[in-house]
Design a protein around this motif. Structure first.
Motif, PDB file in Angstrom:
ATOM      1  N   GLY A  43     -23.110   1.799  32.103  1.00  0.00           N
ATOM      2  CA  GLY A  43     -23.470   2.781  31.084  1.00  0.00           C
ATOM      3  C   GLY A  43     -22.369   3.030  30.073  1.00  0.00           C
ATOM      4  N   SER A  44     -21.195   2.483  30.334  1.00  0.00           N
ATOM      5  CA  SER A  44     -20.085   2.632  29.403  1.00  0.00           C
ATOM      6  C   SER A  44     -20.273   1.698  28.212  1.00  0.00           C
ATOM      7  CB  SER A  44     -18.773   2.282  30.119  1.00  0.00           C
ATOM      8  OG  SER A  44     -17.672   2.392  29.246  1.00  0.00           O
ATOM      9  N   VAL A  45     -19.677   2.054  27.096  1.00  0.00           N
ATOM     10  CA  VAL A  45     -19.620   1.161  25.941  1.00  0.00           C
ATOM     11  C   VAL A  45     -18.591   0.082  26.251  1.00  0.00           C
ATOM     12  CG1 VAL A  45     -18.963   1.027  23.505  1.00  0.00           C
ATOM     13  CG2 VAL A  45     -20.245   2.992  24.333  1.00  0.00           C
ATOM     14  N   SER A  46     -18.875  -1.158  25.893  1.00  0.00           N
ATOM     15  CA  SER A  46     -17.902  -2.236  26.082  1.00  0.00           C
ATOM     16  C   SER A  46     -16.705  -2.011  25.166  1.00  0.00           C
ATOM     17  CB  SER A  46     -18.535  -3.589  25.785  1.00  0.00           C
ATOM     18  OG  SER A  46     -19.554  -3.858  26.725  1.00  0.00           O
ATOM     19  N   LEU A  47     -15.579  -2.610  25.539  1.00  0.00           N
ATOM     20  CA  LEU A  47     -14.346  -2.422  24.785  1.00  0.00           C
ATOM     21  C   LEU A  47     -13.598  -3.738  24.675  1.00  0.00           C
ATOM     22  CD1 LEU A  47     -12.202  -0.397  23.573  1.00  0.00           C
ATOM     23  CD2 LEU A  47     -11.275  -0.258  25.894  1.00  0.00           C
ATOM     24  N   MET A  48     -13.026  -3.988  23.510  1.00  0.00           N
ATOM     25  CA  MET A  48     -12.133  -5.122  23.331  1.00  0.00           C
ATOM     26  C   MET A  48     -10.808  -4.568  22.842  1.00  0.00           C
ATOM     27  SD  MET A  48     -10.607  -7.599  21.196  1.00  0.00           S
ATOM     28  CE  MET A  48     -11.406  -7.601  19.630  1.00  0.00           C
ATOM     29  N   ILE A  49      -9.739  -4.906  23.555  1.00  0.00           N
ATOM     30  CA  ILE A  49      -8.388  -4.492  23.176  1.00  0.00           C
ATOM     31  C   ILE A  49      -7.659  -5.744  22.731  1.00  0.00           C
ATOM     32  CG2 ILE A  49      -6.267  -3.354  23.908  1.00  0.00           C
ATOM     33  CD1 ILE A  49      -7.899  -2.176  26.263  1.00  0.00           C
ATOM     34  N   SER A  50      -7.071  -5.706  21.535  1.00  0.00           N
ATOM     35  CA  SER A  50      -6.453  -6.904  20.980  1.00  0.00           C
ATOM     36  C   SER A  50      -5.059  -6.615  20.449  1.00  0.00           C
ATOM     37  CB  SER A  50      -7.321  -7.445  19.836  1.00  0.00           C
ATOM     38  OG  SER A  50      -6.721  -8.578  19.250  1.00  0.00           O
ATOM     39  N   ARG A  51      -4.198  -7.602  20.604  1.00  0.00           N
ATOM     40  CA  ARG A  51      -2.875  -7.535  19.977  1.00  0.00           C
ATOM     41  C   ARG A  51      -3.031  -8.132  18.588  1.00  0.00           C
ATOM     42  NH1 ARG A  51       2.930  -9.222  22.069  1.00  0.00           N
ATOM     43  NH2 ARG A  51       3.941  -9.340  20.039  1.00  0.00           N
TER      44      ARG A  51
END
Length: 93
Positions: free
Chosen positions: A77-85
């Motif tokens: 149920g969480s929103v997906s996340l992308m963490i980028s440098r």
């Protein structure tokens, strides 16, 4: 005051960005256009490790981590996340 510390292994081109997890729980929601992050203590440390791993000076620009709902630490149920440098994008803003 007690100190909290987290650590990650150094960047290795053979394995990429790696951050050990404690198995915490995180929920990310978008509410009225704002990103809201909720987590238990272990989940917040897990997110901190991911950011720390991406900050390793040996990790190349563009290194990133995808987090999808239902796959630790993100809860279903969480929103997906992308963490980028992406230093250049961060400086431009």
């Amino acid at each position: 005051m007690s100190e909290i510390s987290v650590s990650v292994p150094p960047y290795d081109p053979a394995t990429g960005v790696v951050a050990p997890v404690e198995g915490g729980s995180v929920v990310i929601e978008i509410v009225d256009g704002a990103v809201e992050i909720f987590g238990d203590t272990a989940g917040l440390r897990d997110l901190a490790r991911l950011c720390l791993a991406l900050s390793d000076p040996r990790a190349p620009e563009g290194s990133h981590i995808h987090l999808d709902a239902g796959i630790g630490p993100l809860e279903p149920g969480s929103v997906s996340l992308m963490i980028s440098r992406d230093s250049l994008r961060a400086i431009e803003r």
